[in-house]
Write an enzyme that holds these catalytic residues in place. Structure first.
Site, PDB file in Angstrom:
ATOM      1  N   HIS A  17      53.621  52.654  35.895  1.00  0.00           N
ATOM      2  CA  HIS A  17      53.048  52.424  37.228  1.00  0.00           C
ATOM      3  C   HIS A  17      52.641  53.753  37.882  1.00  0.00           C
ATOM      4  O   HIS A  17      51.586  53.842  38.521  1.00  0.00           O
ATOM      5  CB  HIS A  17      54.074  51.743  38.143  1.00  0.00           C
ATOM      6  CG  HIS A  17      54.544  50.388  37.693  1.00  0.00           C
ATOM      7  ND1 HIS A  17      55.864  50.004  37.740  1.00  0.00           N
ATOM      8  CD2 HIS A  17      53.877  49.322  37.186  1.00  0.00           C
ATOM      9  CE1 HIS A  17      55.989  48.767  37.299  1.00  0.00           C
ATOM     10  NE2 HIS A  17      54.795  48.323  36.944  1.00  0.00           N
ATOM     11  N   LYS A  41      59.431  35.476  40.560  1.00  0.00           N
ATOM     12  CA  LYS A  41      60.336  35.888  39.484  1.00  0.00           C
ATOM     13  C   LYS A  41      61.638  36.388  40.097  1.00  0.00           C
ATOM     14  O   LYS A  41      61.670  36.751  41.279  1.00  0.00           O
ATOM     15  CB  LYS A  41      59.718  36.938  38.568  1.00  0.00           C
ATOM     16  CG  LYS A  41      58.948  38.070  39.228  1.00  0.00           C
ATOM     17  CD  LYS A  41      58.606  39.162  38.244  1.00  0.00           C
ATOM     18  CE  LYS A  41      57.115  39.295  37.968  1.00  0.00           C
ATOM     19  NZ  LYS A  41      56.716  40.532  37.329  1.00  0.00           N
ATOM     20  N   ARG A  90      48.330  47.214  29.430  1.00  0.00           N
ATOM     21  CA  ARG A  90      49.078  47.821  28.336  1.00  0.00           C
ATOM     22  C   ARG A  90      48.530  47.388  26.989  1.00  0.00           C
ATOM     23  O   ARG A  90      48.303  48.177  26.102  1.00  0.00           O
ATOM     24  CB  ARG A  90      50.551  47.392  28.390  1.00  0.00           C
ATOM     25  CG  ARG A  90      51.378  48.176  29.327  1.00  0.00           C
ATOM     26  CD  ARG A  90      52.634  47.449  29.649  1.00  0.00           C
ATOM     27  NE  ARG A  90      52.347  46.199  30.328  1.00  0.00           N
ATOM     28  CZ  ARG A  90      53.242  45.494  30.991  1.00  0.00           C
ATOM     29  NH1 ARG A  90      54.486  45.878  31.038  1.00  0.00           N
ATOM     30  NH2 ARG A  90      52.890  44.381  31.599  1.00  0.00           N
ATOM     31  N   SER A 128      58.981  46.731  33.643  1.00  0.00           N
ATOM     32  CA  SER A 128      60.177  46.715  34.497  1.00  0.00           C
ATOM     33  C   SER A 128      61.272  45.900  33.837  1.00  0.00           C
ATOM     34  O   SER A 128      62.459  46.225  33.950  1.00  0.00           O
ATOM     35  CB  SER A 128      59.825  46.143  35.873  1.00  0.00           C
ATOM     36  OG  SER A 128      58.891  46.972  36.515  1.00  0.00           O
TER      37      SER A 128
HETATM   38  P1  ADP Z   1      53.300  42.032  38.157  1.00  0.00           P
HETATM   39  O1  ADP Z   1      52.475  42.605  39.265  1.00  0.00           O
HETATM   40  O2  ADP Z   1      52.456  41.222  37.209  1.00  0.00           O
HETATM   41  O3  ADP Z   1      54.546  41.381  38.621  1.00  0.00           O
HETATM   42  P2  ADP Z   1      54.317  44.693  37.546  1.00  0.00           P
HETATM   43  O4  ADP Z   1      54.790  44.855  38.947  1.00  0.00           O
HETATM   44  O5  ADP Z   1      55.290  45.067  36.486  1.00  0.00           O
HETATM   45  O6  ADP Z   1      53.787  43.244  37.225  1.00  0.00           O
HETATM   46  O7  ADP Z   1      53.030  45.578  37.283  1.00  0.00           O
HETATM   47  C1  ADP Z   1      52.018  45.812  38.222  1.00  0.00           C
HETATM   48  C2  ADP Z   1      50.766  46.253  37.490  1.00  0.00           C
HETATM   49  O8  ADP Z   1      51.057  47.383  36.673  1.00  0.00           O
HETATM   50  C3  ADP Z   1      50.186  45.206  36.539  1.00  0.00           C
HETATM   51  O9  ADP Z   1      48.786  45.329  36.546  1.00  0.00           O
HETATM   52  C4  ADP Z   1      50.729  45.594  35.190  1.00  0.00           C
HETATM   53  O10 ADP Z   1      49.882  45.175  34.125  1.00  0.00           O
HETATM   54  C5  ADP Z   1      50.707  47.106  35.316  1.00  0.00           C
HETATM   55  N1  ADP Z   1      51.658  47.731  34.413  1.00  0.00           N
HETATM   56  C6  ADP Z   1      52.924  47.349  34.127  1.00  0.00           C
HETATM   57  N2  ADP Z   1      53.489  48.152  33.202  1.00  0.00           N
HETATM   58  C7  ADP Z   1      52.551  49.089  32.881  1.00  0.00           C
HETATM   59  C8  ADP Z   1      52.509  50.203  31.964  1.00  0.00           C
HETATM   60  N3  ADP Z   1      53.535  50.506  31.169  1.00  0.00           N
HETATM   61  N4  ADP Z   1      51.371  50.926  31.921  1.00  0.00           N
HETATM   62  C9  ADP Z   1      50.319  50.603  32.704  1.00  0.00           C
HETATM   63  N5  ADP Z   1      50.276  49.570  33.555  1.00  0.00           N
HETATM   64  C10 ADP Z   1      51.378  48.817  33.660  1.00  0.00           C
END
Ligand code: ADP
Length: 174
Positions: A17, A41, A90, A128
């Site tokens: 992130h 979630k 990813r 996460s």
């Molecule tokens: P969500 O918003 O779907 O609940 P997250 O909070 O984990 O998921 O992720 C927010 C954004 O960051 C999403 O676009 C997700 O694809 C991206 N993301 C998560 N992990 C990574 C990573 N390792 N590298 C790049 N982008 C990521």
């Protein structure tokens, strides 16, 4: 002036992130790192905790503001005057969900563009969920998250659960 929002659950923020935010901050004049307060979630950290951890992790980025939000992402974008929604990709497995989300958002707000940035290869495995799983079993998370997030996770999971050890002895599942 191009304003972007980077929305997500961020439970908690990790280096994947941070990397996406850094690159978005170079592309756009201002980036709102938007923590969705009530995703569908199970959460480990409250919205306030997720915001505080993200603020610390992104403190050196002058054109990034961290905030929590409760409404539709496109409603937030309009409220903040943002023209762009940033998401991170990813792997191919992310693509289908991100496309569905992007098309839904375009239906709701055709004037807002979704921009997906590809992760760096070293963060391609990071999520996460993985971070929480490793932390809960007492594994090393220092390479996955900023120091203050690692500290917060260690407070949540102080001692590796006994079952990890007894499971091994029984020729266990993990
Ligand atoms: P969500 O918003 O779907 O609940 P997250 O909070 O984990 O998921 O992720 C927010 C954004 O960051 C999403 O676009 C997700 O694809 C991206 N993301 C998560 N992990 C990574 C990573 N390792 N590298 C790049 N982008 C990521």
């Amino acid at each position: 002036m191009t304003i972007a929002i980077y929305p997500g659950s961020f439970d908690p923020i990790h280096f994947g992130h941070v990397d996406i935010t850094r690159r978005a901050a170079k592309l756009f004049d201002h980036v709102y790192f938007a923590v969705y307060a009530k995703p569908n979630k199970r959460l480990l950290f409250s919205a306030e905790e997720r915001v505080a951890l993200a603020r610390e992790a992104l403190a050196d980025l002058e054109n990034v503001t961290v905030l929590a939000y409760h409404e539709l992402t496109v409603t937030l974008a309009r409220r903040l005057g943002a023209q762009v929604i940033v998401r991170g990709l990813r792997a191919i497995s992310d693509f289908e969900w991100e496309l569905q989300l992007a098309l839904t958002n375009r239906e709701l707000a055709p004037e807002i563009e979704v921009v997906c940035l590809m992760t760096r290869i070293e963060f391609a495995f990071l999520s996460s969920t993985i971070v929480k799983e490793v932390a809960s079993l007492g594994g090393d998370i220092e390479k996955m998250v900023p120091p203050q997030v690692a500290r917060a996770l260690r407070e949540r999971f102080p001692v590796p659960p006994a079952q990890a050890i007894s499971g091994e002895r029984e020729g266990g599942a993990r």
